[in-house]
Design a protein around this motif. Structure first.
Motif, short mmCIF file in Angstrom:
data_model
loop_
_atom_site.label_atom_id
_atom_site.label_comp_id
_atom_site.label_asym_id
_atom_site.label_seq_id
_atom_site.Cartn_x
_atom_site.Cartn_y
_atom_site.Cartn_z
N ALA A 31 -6.19 -6.32 -1.95
CA ALA A 31 -4.89 -5.85 -2.58
C ALA A 31 -4.11 -5.22 -1.53
O ALA A 31 -4.24 -4.88 -0.50
N ARG A 32 -2.50 -5.46 -1.47
CA ARG A 32 -1.72 -5.01 -0.54
C ARG A 32 -0.48 -4.45 -1.23
O ARG A 32 0.06 -5.32 -1.97
N LEU A 33 0.05 -3.40 -0.96
CA LEU A 33 1.19 -2.62 -1.27
C LEU A 33 1.98 -2.44 -0.21
O LEU A 33 1.68 -1.40 0.56
N SER A 34 3.24 -3.06 -0.36
CA SER A 34 3.91 -3.16 1.03
C SER A 34 5.57 -2.61 0.74
O SER A 34 6.03 -2.84 -0.44
N PHE A 35 6.09 -1.98 1.54
CA PHE A 35 7.52 -1.27 1.61
C PHE A 35 8.42 -1.60 2.84
O PHE A 35 7.77 -1.18 3.97
N ALA A 36 9.47 -2.13 2.92
CA ALA A 36 10.29 -2.48 4.18
C ALA A 36 11.81 -2.12 3.69
O ALA A 36 12.37 -2.17 2.21
N HIS A 37 12.44 -1.47 4.77
CA HIS A 37 13.85 -1.25 4.58
C HIS A 37 14.50 -1.16 5.79
O HIS A 37 13.94 -0.93 6.78
N ARG A 38 15.74 -1.80 5.80
CA ARG A 38 16.85 -1.84 6.80
C ARG A 38 17.36 -0.50 7.25
O ARG A 38 17.79 0.03 6.44
N LEU A 39 17.01 -0.06 8.58
CA LEU A 39 17.54 1.13 8.96
C LEU A 39 18.95 1.10 9.40
O LEU A 39 19.69 2.38 9.22
N ASP A 40 19.60 0.10 9.63
CA ASP A 40 21.04 0.04 9.94
C ASP A 40 21.45 -1.47 9.47
O ASP A 40 20.99 -2.09 8.90
N ALA A 88 13.91 -6.45 8.36
CA ALA A 88 13.55 -4.99 8.20
C ALA A 88 12.07 -4.75 8.55
O ALA A 88 11.36 -5.34 8.37
N PRO A 89 12.26 -3.38 9.01
CA PRO A 89 10.79 -2.87 9.50
C PRO A 89 9.99 -2.56 8.21
O PRO A 89 10.77 -2.02 7.37
N GLY A 90 8.74 -2.37 8.11
CA GLY A 90 8.12 -1.74 6.95
C GLY A 90 6.49 -1.38 7.16
O GLY A 90 6.09 -1.67 8.29
N LEU A 91 5.78 -0.82 6.13
CA LEU A 91 4.66 -0.35 6.45
C LEU A 91 3.90 -0.87 4.92
O LEU A 91 4.63 -0.97 3.78
N ALA A 92 2.62 -0.92 5.11
CA ALA A 92 1.72 -1.55 3.80
C ALA A 92 0.34 -0.69 4.00
O ALA A 92 -0.03 -0.47 4.93
N PHE A 93 0.00 -0.75 2.72
CA PHE A 93 -1.37 0.00 2.62
C PHE A 93 -2.32 -1.16 1.85
O PHE A 93 -1.74 -2.01 0.98
N VAL A 94 -3.26 -1.38 2.23
CA VAL A 94 -4.28 -2.53 1.97
C VAL A 94 -5.58 -1.83 1.55
O VAL A 94 -5.85 -0.97 2.26
#
Length: 302
Positions: free
Chosen positions: A176-185, A158-164
């Protein structure tokens, strides 16, 4: 105060003794300007110089020599700095932010100063750690990545974005790292990792931290939240369901950081996290697997 003492002591123990030995290089400061406040400007340069753990302003017995020139052309100002015989660096003053321009130009030239101290630092471990934390540089940024989880023997991504956010102290970074990923299909009839979130702490070591480009190696500790979707055999034939679980994970991170001597950096990285838990759905039977993950991506730091 106890928490600060513990963090500072651990940081001081983590940083190699050779790194501490390189701190506090006695530096003579020369400021050239046609401004009407040369002494205040020199004080500003010295204050910015002493924010760096590797240098300390001095009037004699100097190991490094810093020359800063403030030049006004028409309605624009420029700041040029040079350490010893190294290549000078120039910054344009944005508006009235002379202090910001001085900070940027000193960060570049002091980062490339080849002079290092000989002999051990005379501060105790706690004071050295506190001083390093105060003098370190904060970095903030964002990352784009692809996460791949091994779910019951099959790769699911799944693709994702993170803030560091990072605190840089010589060769070491605390982050510190906060990340989120979500499968689009995807097909809900096939088991897959459809979502992932992470809150992690990083400790990274940069062996060539004085260079413009450096690789690094680090440890990763934190909490992961995983979401799965797929067939639910315990609910009946043809049924699909979702299942989510949260737990602790530990891993490693490695990468290559470019443009380290500028105000922005490019981070190319890969990290692997091993969960200390198993994703087991006892109600619907969606998943019963230990799911390690690997992330590959790139980020910008400022």
């Amino acid at each position: 105060m106890n928490t600060v003492r513990v963090i500072a002591t651990l940081l001081a123990l983590a940083v190699p003794a050779a790194a501490w030995g390189q701190s506090n290089a006695r530096t003579c400061v020369e400021v050239i300007t046609r401004r009407t406040d040369p002494e205040e400007l020199r004080r500003l340069v010295i204050d910015e110089l002493e924010r760096h753990p590797t240098h300390r302003a001095a009037d004699d017995d100097c190991e490094s020599y810093l020359r800063v020139e403030v030049l006004a052309l028409a309605d624009q100002q420029f700041v040029t700095a040079r350490v010893n015989t190294e290549v000078p660096h120039r910054e344009k003053v944005a508006g009235d932010d002379l202090a910001g321009a001085i900070g940027r130009v000193l960060r570049v030239v002091l980062h490339n100063d080849p002079v290092t101290l000989r002999g051990p630092h005379k501060e105790d471990v706690f004071r050295a750690g506190v001083r390093a934390l105060k003098a370190g540089r904060f970095l903030f940024g964002a990352e784009a990545f692809q996460i791949v989880g091994l779910v019951e023997g099959e790769a699911s991504s799944a693709p994702g974005l993170a803030f560091v956010a990072r605190r840089e102290v010589l060769a070491w970074h605390l982050g510190a790292r906060l990340s989120f990923a979500h499968r689009l299909d995807g097909d809900p009839s096939e088991l897959a990792l459809t979502g992932h979130a992470g809150l992690q702490l990083h400790l990274a070591w940069f062996p060539w931290y004085e260079a413009d480009t450096s690789g690094y190696l680090g440890l990763v500790l934190g909490m992961d939240h995983e979401r799965f979707e797929g067939p639910a055999p315990l609910l009946g034939p043809g049924e699909t369901h979702t299942f989510a679980t949260t737990g602790f994970g530990v891993g490693v991170r490695t990468g290559l950081e470019l443009f380290r001597t500028t105000t922005s950096r490019l981070d190319l990285f890969a990290q692997a996290v091993l969960p200390a838990y198993s994703a087991t759905d006892d109600e619907a039977g969606v998943v019963d697997s230990w799911v390690p993950t690997v992330s590959i991506g790139a980020g910008m730091l400022f």
